[in-house]
Design a protein around this motif. Structure first.
Motif, short mmCIF file in Angstrom:
data_model
loop_
_atom_site.label_atom_id
_atom_site.label_comp_id
_atom_site.label_asym_id
_atom_site.label_seq_id
_atom_site.Cartn_x
_atom_site.Cartn_y
_atom_site.Cartn_z
N GLN A 107 -6.40 5.09 21.27
CA GLN A 107 -7.28 3.95 21.53
C GLN A 107 -7.83 3.31 20.25
O GLN A 107 -8.62 2.37 20.32
N ASP A 108 -7.43 3.82 19.09
CA ASP A 108 -8.05 3.37 17.84
C ASP A 108 -7.30 2.26 17.12
O ASP A 108 -7.73 1.82 16.05
N ASN A 109 -6.16 1.81 17.66
CA ASN A 109 -5.40 0.71 17.06
C ASN A 109 -5.11 0.96 15.58
O ASN A 109 -5.35 0.11 14.72
N LEU A 110 -4.59 2.14 15.28
CA LEU A 110 -4.32 2.50 13.89
C LEU A 110 -3.13 1.72 13.35
O LEU A 110 -2.15 1.46 14.06
N VAL A 111 -3.20 1.38 12.05
CA VAL A 111 -2.06 0.78 11.38
C VAL A 111 -1.05 1.87 11.04
O VAL A 111 -1.37 3.06 11.07
N LEU A 112 0.14 1.48 10.67
CA LEU A 112 1.16 2.45 10.28
C LEU A 112 0.78 3.05 8.93
O LEU A 112 0.61 2.33 7.95
N PRO A 113 0.62 4.37 8.84
CA PRO A 113 0.26 4.99 7.56
C PRO A 113 1.27 4.64 6.46
O PRO A 113 2.48 4.56 6.71
N GLY A 114 0.75 4.43 5.26
CA GLY A 114 1.60 4.10 4.13
C GLY A 114 1.91 2.62 3.99
O GLY A 114 2.69 2.23 3.12
N THR A 115 1.30 1.77 4.84
CA THR A 115 1.59 0.34 4.83
C THR A 115 0.43 -0.43 4.22
O THR A 115 -0.66 -0.51 4.80
N ALA A 116 0.63 -1.00 3.04
CA ALA A 116 -0.39 -1.81 2.38
C ALA A 116 -0.36 -3.23 2.93
O ALA A 116 0.71 -3.81 3.10
N LYS A 117 -1.54 -3.80 3.17
CA LYS A 117 -1.61 -5.13 3.76
C LYS A 117 -1.22 -6.21 2.76
O LYS A 117 -0.54 -7.19 3.11
N HIS A 118 -1.65 -6.07 1.50
CA HIS A 118 -1.37 -7.09 0.48
C HIS A 118 -0.71 -6.44 -0.73
O HIS A 118 -1.18 -5.39 -1.20
N MET A 119 0.33 -7.06 -1.24
CA MET A 119 0.98 -6.63 -2.47
C MET A 119 1.30 -7.86 -3.31
O MET A 119 1.92 -8.81 -2.82
N VAL A 120 0.88 -7.84 -4.58
CA VAL A 120 1.10 -8.97 -5.49
C VAL A 120 1.69 -8.45 -6.79
O VAL A 120 1.20 -7.46 -7.36
N ASN A 121 2.73 -9.10 -7.26
CA ASN A 121 3.30 -8.83 -8.59
C ASN A 121 3.41 -10.15 -9.33
O ASN A 121 3.82 -11.17 -8.76
N ALA A 122 3.04 -10.16 -10.61
CA ALA A 122 3.13 -11.37 -11.41
C ALA A 122 3.41 -11.00 -12.85
O ALA A 122 2.99 -9.93 -13.32
N SER A 123 4.13 -11.86 -13.54
CA SER A 123 4.39 -11.61 -14.96
C SER A 123 4.56 -12.94 -15.69
O SER A 123 4.99 -13.94 -15.13
N LEU A 124 4.20 -12.89 -16.97
CA LEU A 124 4.38 -14.01 -17.88
C LEU A 124 5.16 -13.49 -19.08
O LEU A 124 4.78 -12.50 -19.70
N SER A 125 6.26 -14.15 -19.41
CA SER A 125 7.11 -13.69 -20.50
C SER A 125 7.31 -14.79 -21.53
O SER A 125 7.14 -15.98 -21.25
N TYR A 126 7.66 -14.35 -22.74
CA TYR A 126 8.02 -15.27 -23.82
C TYR A 126 9.24 -14.69 -24.51
O TYR A 126 9.23 -13.54 -24.96
#
Length: 220
Positions: A107-126
């Motif tokens: 009855q607790d509406n649990l999310v799937l363990p190990g699942t992150a809601k937000h993931m962001v990757n960014a990079s700046l290169s030269y």
């Protein structure tokens, strides 16, 4: 039992002039017999009479996972002068999930363990013919790691933010020196129980730097 998946993915990709791509997509997964860690507290030790905890793998019933992902990569070679040597990259994934069949927690509406809601990757290169430098950032939201007998016993892996840098210079096509710096934010490894203010485990590893020389014995 082994976990089985039924996946649906829809992706759009547009390749840009030069080196670059824009992409966006949606995904949905029907998961059966997913495996999760179940933690039981207040377990009496038969020998010492101490209260301990026990964690073991269990099969859940089914889970539904869906989300969206977007990505962008572009070498800014259309800019004038030294600016054309810059490149940018980023991606973002949003995930939501629901589960059924976690023993005692239906009855607790649990999310799937190990699942992150937000993931962001960014990079700046030269990058030039001989020199390369890159700054990279990774941000991941916290997620459920182990399921307890009640919500205040659930164990979460806390949110993470990593900042890394690396640079290299090629003196010749075969000889290159490099410098790397990882975890400049001194991001701790942290678990909490039930609510973020209740720390269960926290470890700090500080920033790590590495410098060296690479020599290619086979390259031309």
């Amino acid at each position: 039992k082994a976990t089985t998946y039924s996946n649906f993915d829809l992706m759009y990709e547009n390749y840009l002039p030069g080196v670059g791509i824009v992409s966006a997509g949606v995904f949905a997964k029907d998961v059966r017999n997913f495996i999760y860690s179940q933690t039981s507290l207040n377990v009496q030790d038969p020998q010492f009479g101490l209260v301990t905890s026990r964690t073991r793998p269990e099969n859940g019933g089914s889970a539904w996972v869906n989300g969206v992902e977007v990505a962008f990569q572009r070498q800014l070679d259309f800019l004038p002068g030294f600016l054309k040597n810059f490149g940018i990259y980023g991606n973002y994934t949003f995930t939501q999930s629901t589960t059924e069949g976690i023993e005692g927690r239906e009855q607790d509406n649990l999310v799937l363990p190990g699942t992150a809601k937000h993931m962001v990757n960014a990079s700046l290169s030269y990058q030039t013919e001989k020199f390369l430098a890159r700054v990279s950032l990774n941000r991941t939201s916290g997620y459920l790691d182990a399921v307890g007998g009640a919500d205040w016993n659930d164990i979460y892996y806390d949110k993470q933010l990593f900042l890394d840098v690396n640079a290299s210079y090629a003196f010749t096509p075969k000889l290159r020196v490099y410098l790397e710096g990882n975890n400049l934010t001194n991001q701790p490894l942290r678990y909490y129980q039930g609510q973020p203010q209740y720390t269960l485990q926290e470890e700090f590893y500080n920033a790590r730097f590495q410098m060296g020389v690479k020599f290619d014995v086979t390259g031309k």
